[in-house]
Design a protein around this motif. Structure first.
Motif, short mmCIF file in Angstrom:
data_model
loop_
_atom_site.label_atom_id
_atom_site.label_comp_id
_atom_site.label_asym_id
_atom_site.label_seq_id
_atom_site.Cartn_x
_atom_site.Cartn_y
_atom_site.Cartn_z
N LEU A 65 0.84 -1.21 0.00
CA LEU A 65 0.00 0.00 0.00
C LEU A 65 0.88 1.25 0.00
CD1 LEU A 65 -2.58 1.69 0.46
CD2 LEU A 65 -2.42 1.15 2.87
N LYS A 66 1.87 1.28 0.92
CA LYS A 66 2.71 2.47 1.03
C LYS A 66 3.47 2.72 -0.26
CE LYS A 66 4.86 3.73 4.72
NZ LYS A 66 5.80 3.75 5.86
N ALA A 67 4.04 1.66 -0.80
CA ALA A 67 4.85 1.83 -2.02
C ALA A 67 3.97 2.32 -3.17
CB ALA A 67 5.53 0.52 -2.38
N THR A 68 2.76 1.77 -3.27
CA THR A 68 1.88 2.15 -4.38
C THR A 68 1.51 3.62 -4.29
OG1 THR A 68 0.96 -0.07 -4.36
CG2 THR A 68 -0.30 1.59 -5.55
N LEU A 69 1.14 4.06 -3.08
CA LEU A 69 0.70 5.45 -2.95
C LEU A 69 1.87 6.43 -3.02
CD1 LEU A 69 -2.25 5.23 -0.41
CD2 LEU A 69 -2.28 5.24 -2.91
N GLU A 70 3.02 6.02 -2.48
CA GLU A 70 4.20 6.90 -2.60
C GLU A 70 4.55 7.11 -4.07
OE1 GLU A 70 6.35 5.91 1.65
OE2 GLU A 70 7.23 5.09 -0.20
N GLY A 71 4.49 6.03 -4.84
CA GLY A 71 4.79 6.13 -6.28
C GLY A 71 3.83 7.08 -6.98
N TRP A 72 2.58 7.01 -6.59
CA TRP A 72 1.56 7.85 -7.22
C TRP A 72 1.77 9.32 -6.87
CZ3 TRP A 72 -1.60 9.72 -10.44
CH2 TRP A 72 -2.72 10.46 -10.09
N ILE A 73 2.06 9.59 -5.59
CA ILE A 73 2.28 10.99 -5.18
C ILE A 73 3.53 11.57 -5.86
CG2 ILE A 73 2.91 12.40 -3.16
CD1 ILE A 73 -0.01 11.82 -3.18
N GLN A 74 4.54 10.72 -5.98
CA GLN A 74 5.76 11.20 -6.67
C GLN A 74 5.48 11.49 -8.13
OE1 GLN A 74 9.40 9.18 -6.31
NE2 GLN A 74 9.50 9.41 -4.09
N ARG A 75 4.67 10.66 -8.74
CA ARG A 75 4.33 10.88 -10.15
C ARG A 75 3.63 12.23 -10.30
NH1 ARG A 75 1.46 8.18 -14.77
NH2 ARG A 75 0.88 10.00 -16.02
N LEU A 76 2.78 12.54 -9.32
CA LEU A 76 2.02 13.78 -9.43
C LEU A 76 2.83 15.01 -9.08
CD1 LEU A 76 -1.55 13.56 -7.87
CD2 LEU A 76 -0.92 13.92 -10.25
N PHE A 77 3.58 14.92 -7.99
CA PHE A 77 4.18 16.13 -7.43
C PHE A 77 5.70 16.12 -7.41
CE2 PHE A 77 0.11 15.44 -5.13
CZ PHE A 77 -0.60 16.45 -5.73
N GLY A 78 6.31 15.06 -7.92
CA GLY A 78 7.77 14.99 -7.88
C GLY A 78 8.23 14.50 -6.52
N PRO A 79 9.53 14.21 -6.38
CA PRO A 79 10.03 13.57 -5.18
C PRO A 79 10.16 14.51 -3.97
CG PRO A 79 11.80 13.93 -6.74
CD PRO A 79 10.55 14.41 -7.40
N ASP A 80 9.98 15.82 -4.17
CA ASP A 80 10.29 16.74 -3.08
C ASP A 80 9.13 16.99 -2.12
OD1 ASP A 80 12.79 16.96 -4.07
OD2 ASP A 80 12.32 18.70 -5.34
N LEU A 81 7.92 16.66 -2.54
CA LEU A 81 6.79 16.93 -1.64
C LEU A 81 6.85 15.97 -0.45
CD1 LEU A 81 4.04 18.57 -1.35
CD2 LEU A 81 2.96 16.48 -2.16
N GLN A 82 6.84 16.54 0.75
CA GLN A 82 6.89 15.72 1.97
C GLN A 82 5.54 15.05 2.19
OE1 GLN A 82 9.42 15.54 4.52
NE2 GLN A 82 10.70 16.30 2.84
N ILE A 83 5.57 13.75 2.48
CA ILE A 83 4.32 13.07 2.85
C ILE A 83 4.52 12.28 4.13
CG2 ILE A 83 3.41 12.86 0.50
CD1 ILE A 83 4.30 9.93 0.54
N ARG A 84 3.42 11.91 4.77
CA ARG A 84 3.52 11.06 5.96
C ARG A 84 2.28 10.17 6.02
NH1 ARG A 84 1.93 15.35 10.85
NH2 ARG A 84 -0.28 15.39 10.32
N PHE A 85 2.44 9.01 6.65
CA PHE A 85 1.29 8.15 6.91
C PHE A 85 0.95 8.25 8.39
CE2 PHE A 85 2.90 6.37 2.99
CZ PHE A 85 1.75 6.00 2.32
N ARG A 86 -0.32 8.32 8.70
CA ARG A 86 -0.77 8.55 10.06
C ARG A 86 -1.93 7.59 10.32
NH1 ARG A 86 -4.59 12.17 11.17
NH2 ARG A 86 -4.60 12.87 9.02
N PRO A 87 -2.00 6.98 11.51
CA PRO A 87 -3.13 6.08 11.79
C PRO A 87 -4.45 6.85 11.74
CG PRO A 87 -1.51 6.01 13.58
CD PRO A 87 -1.09 7.12 12.67
N ALA A 88 -5.48 6.22 11.21
CA ALA A 88 -6.80 6.87 11.14
C ALA A 88 -7.86 5.79 11.19
CB ALA A 88 -6.92 7.67 9.85
N PHE A 89 -9.07 6.16 11.55
CA PHE A 89 -10.14 5.16 11.62
C PHE A 89 -11.10 5.26 10.45
CE2 PHE A 89 -14.57 4.17 12.85
CZ PHE A 89 -14.42 2.80 12.89
N TYR A 90 -11.22 4.18 9.71
CA TYR A 90 -12.28 4.01 8.72
C TYR A 90 -12.81 2.60 8.94
CZ TYR A 90 -10.10 8.08 6.70
OH TYR A 90 -9.58 9.33 6.54
N PRO A 91 -14.11 2.41 9.08
CA PRO A 91 -14.64 1.11 9.50
C PRO A 91 -14.29 -0.03 8.55
CG PRO A 91 -16.35 2.80 9.56
CD PRO A 91 -15.16 3.42 8.91
#
Ligand code: DAH
Length: 360
Positions: A239-265
């Motif tokens: 999951l992380k690799a797939t979404l990181e790849g997508w964000i990089q494709r959109l915004f380039g490697p410099d945009l900072q991202i983070r994963f944070r715990p969240a609740f979705y049922p």
């Protein structure tokens, strides 16, 4: 008894149904001749009208109405035949290659920098194309589902039972029949898992609806794109690799991202992928200490909620969670466009004004 109107009608019908001519230009000439013969000033229908004066008074009204009806009939028939000939003419022109419908217009009222304005995609449509291009490149297919959903697909099957407080996470519109304009595209996960056997890889872009108070980052009708990957041994790492790849494709490697715990049922664990705020670059304030209006001092923007598909959801769709696992994500499309272009208010994308979209 003579029936002059019937005679003209029969004559027209015989002519109109005669074989259409090729090329279409000849057919158009034939139709014009018919128009003059029947509808022209000295044409047959006007000749009928002129007979009106010679008729006994009590017959004039019916006769006049019948002639008018014939006139409408002939006119409509000629228009239909003409449209067919024009369609044939256009198709022939396209085949021959001399008609280029992509040439710019000569319209004088729509000019940019003195040149006729060329149309272009709305930024949301180009985001849609980019999403589809990216994920189909990874082997995902595009799935779709109805915008008016039943509550089972929109909630129950997604592990959000009736009367459970989790349902309050979505400000839901209901139709008078108790259906919901879907609050998210996650319902398409369910429809896909019900009809396909794993491995499954789909994305599903589409409109969603919520009873939101409209502001800079919330609309009552908006676009989302769901993603779902079910296979053996799918992990959070995928999951992380797939979404990181997508964000990089959109915004380039410099945009900072983070994963944070969240609740979705419907996921366990659930996460939010946040991206650094494009306006304050993570500071939460501008240089004068004024709170950032985009991230409201958080420094981060929630961009892609996601997680590992909950075993209950798999079970609800007849998929054995002891064999299969998967991840899902649901990204707010409009948010991505805001981030991509640094737009501070979502409403700008939908207000129909060209001055914004022309810049993008
Ligand atoms: N459906 C959620 C919403 O609209 C977003 C979402 C969260 C989708 C987590 C997912 C997910 O697929 O795993 O609020």
């Amino acid at each position: 008894m003579s029936d002059p109107i019937g005679q003209v009608r029969a004559a027209f019908q015989a002519e109109a149904s005669a074989q259409t001519l090729d090329p279409p230009a000849l057919e158009l000439e034939r139709l014009e001749r018919l128009r003059v013969r029947f509808l022209g000033k000295k044409g047959d229908i006007n000749a009928l009208m002129r007979q009106l004066g010679k008729l006994p008074k009590d017959q004039r009204r019916d006769f006049g109405q019948a002639v008018n009806a014939l006139k409408t009939e002939v006119n409509d028939a000629l228009l239909t035949l003409k449209a067919a000939a024009n369609t044939r003419a256009e198709a022939a022109a396209l085949d021959a290659g001399w008609l280029d419908p992509t040439l710019p217009t000569h319209a004088t009222d729509a000019r940019v920098d003195g040149l006729p304005a060329m149309g272009h995609q709305h930024p949301i449509t180009s985001m849609l194309d980019t999403v589809i291009d990216h994920f189909t490149g990874l082997g995902f297919e595009v799935a779709s589902g109805p915008e008016i959903e039943d509550t089972w697909h929109n909630f129950d099957a997604l592990n959000i039972p009736k009367d459970h407080p989790a349902r309050d996470m979505w400000d839901t519109f209901y139709t008078t029949q108790g259906e919901v304009p879907r609050t998210h595209t996650s319902s398409v996960q369910i429809r896909t898992m019900q009809t396909q056997t794993p491995p499954i890889r789909v994305i599903s872009p589409g409109k969603c609806f919520r009873n939101e108070t409209i502001d800079a980052t919330h609309l009552a009708a908006f676009n989302q794109c769901e993603g779902l990957y079910i296979d053996k041994g799918v992990s959070l790492g995928h999951l992380k690799a797939t979404l990181e790849g997508w964000i990089q494709r959109l915004f380039g490697p410099d945009l900072q991202i983070r994963f944070r715990p969240a609740f979705y049922p419907f996921v366990e664990p659930g996460l939010d992928l946040d991206a650094q705020c494009f306006l304050c670059h993570g500071d939460g304030h501008n240089d004068d200490g004024v709170a950032c209006p985009v991230c409201r001092t958080k420094g981060w923007l929630e961009v892609i909620p996601c997680g590992m598909v909950h075993p209950n959801v798999l079970r609800n769709c007849g998929i054995d969670p002891d064999i299969w696992s998967g991840f899902a994500f649901g990204m707010g499309f409009d948010r991505l466009v805001m981030l991509q272009h640094g737009i501070d208010d979502l409403r700008r994308l939908y207000n129909g004004r060209l001055d914004l979209v022309r810049q993008l």
